[in-house]
Enzyme design. Sequence first.
Site, PDB file in Angstrom:
ATOM      1  N   GLU A 295     -37.756 -70.929  57.213  1.00  0.00           N
ATOM      2  CA  GLU A 295     -36.731 -71.611  57.055  1.00  0.00           C
ATOM      3  C   GLU A 295     -36.436 -71.993  55.639  1.00  0.00           C
ATOM      4  O   GLU A 295     -37.043 -72.449  55.064  1.00  0.00           O
ATOM      5  CB  GLU A 295     -36.583 -73.059  57.792  1.00  0.00           C
ATOM      6  CG  GLU A 295     -35.401 -73.582  58.207  1.00  0.00           C
ATOM      7  CD  GLU A 295     -34.585 -74.080  57.000  1.00  0.00           C
ATOM      8  OE1 GLU A 295     -33.790 -73.775  56.171  1.00  0.00           O
ATOM      9  OE2 GLU A 295     -34.943 -75.427  56.798  1.00  0.00           O
ATOM     10  N   CYS A 329     -31.526 -78.586  53.282  1.00  0.00           N
ATOM     11  CA  CYS A 329     -31.100 -77.158  53.354  1.00  0.00           C
ATOM     12  C   CYS A 329     -29.901 -77.184  54.170  1.00  0.00           C
ATOM     13  O   CYS A 329     -29.057 -76.257  53.918  1.00  0.00           O
ATOM     14  CB  CYS A 329     -32.117 -76.418  53.730  1.00  0.00           C
ATOM     15  SG  CYS A 329     -32.775 -77.118  55.522  1.00  0.00           S
TER      16      CYS A 329
END
Length: 523
Positions: A295, A329
């Site tokens: 990720e 993020c």
Amino acid sequence: MTTNQTTIAPFKNEPFTDFTQEDNKKAMQEALAKVKQELGKEYPLHIGADKVTTEDKIVSINPGNIDQVIGRVSKATQELAERAIQTALSTFETWKRVPSRERAEYLLKAAELMRQRKHEFSAWMILESGKNWAEADADTAEAIDFMEFYAREAIRLSETNTHQPLTKLDGEDNRLTYIPLGVGVVIPPWNFPLAICAGMATAAVVSGNTVLVKPASTTPVIAHKFVALMEEVGLPAGVINYIPGSGAEVGDYLTTHPKTRFVSFTGSKEIGLRINRLAAETAEGQIWIKRVIAEMGGKDGIVVDETADLDAAAAAITASAFGFQGQKCSAGSRAVIVESVYDEIVEKVAELTKKLEIGLQDENYAAGPVIDENSYNKILEYIEIGKKEGRLVTGGGKAEGNGYYIQPTVFADVDGKARVMQEEIFGPVLAIAKAKDWKEAIAMYNDTEFGLTGAFFSKDESRIETALQDMHCGNLYINRKCTGALVGVHPFGGFNMSGTDSKAGGYDYLLLFTQAKLTSRKL
């Protein structure tokens, strides 16, 4: 550990703490006071049952008060990393044979202990990573959720064939089971130093793997607290090994090691791509293709059309951009607004941003420090770039305090191709662009190499349907902020350069740590 064959209750998300309640506020203050009495201690490596102290240390400091040392953590060498991987290999031979339900019980017990000490875990993050109370509380709640959720999933996958039911064939008994991969390297980020660390590590071990946890060098103490918790609940030594160290020295060594079966990583695009490249090379003696679960970054955005609730949209843009100083993020660092409501949205966002008070996180200010000096300097450089690429609306520089404080900054009138609209800044910087209509706004949103989260604000159902189909990201939200994914509710992971779309907290996540084995027996 004795297995418990009683029915496990259905999964429920851990509730967030309401700190407007005086009792909860007092409990957090007491937890912070307790943690402050423990600052500055030394923490060893965990290699199997051994606690290893090294001369070379990682010194963790409070980014909001850089004179305050959180802890001194022993730093692994390649020799110690090799010792850890051999320990994990030998432990895997017994751990893989432990029944899934028994493995799951360690997670459930750890989740309950963390729940009992919730504020204490949050207090460590407040001081070590610069989160405010709500952000830290959500992080701890998510760590609890991950352990609870993955425990139940491990049991479901082992005891049922509901995931991939097989077609019946007379005369044969055919079964599909999920077996563990082997030894994995878990590399969690500093921005969710408890939740993602716990989630990645426990997903791997509850699936029957053993792991080496290499935490971020800015937040190694909270990672140690998690590893110590797993030891406390009786997890066998060697299942989780704790080896903080240099990415260039230890991280690369483990990624390229022939006995590493998988790498689970959360962090920047650049490091994620490096791990993917290194893992793709076959080392001498390696007999498998390594699996990379990554990720990575995001340049997430919120699109607002002229039918939207503008107050709700402005509030969501501000919260998405500046929650935890934009160091997520999933942070909404871009906003694309249709021109007929553009000026109004810019004004509303500016007003909300100016209200964000900056200060020490243990005193629970809305805006706190960024994580370290490197981030601080990088973000300030981007702010200077933004001043050339757009119109500075508010913020635009350093903020006062004995730490890495930066003013929440908003740029308007930014071109869609500008650097502050295209590159991940990972700080409290928001770029706003104007679109002639909602279709152009969606096209501008999609014009990025990333594809993690996004949001679309509109009251027009036909436009919403188009956005649901055309906005290209792993997690798309309608009429709400683009941060705040909940385990089991919003499986999380993105497209393109945002990673492998692993969907953490989802019903197929554990499969990434397993391999499917078909057995067929003639009757």
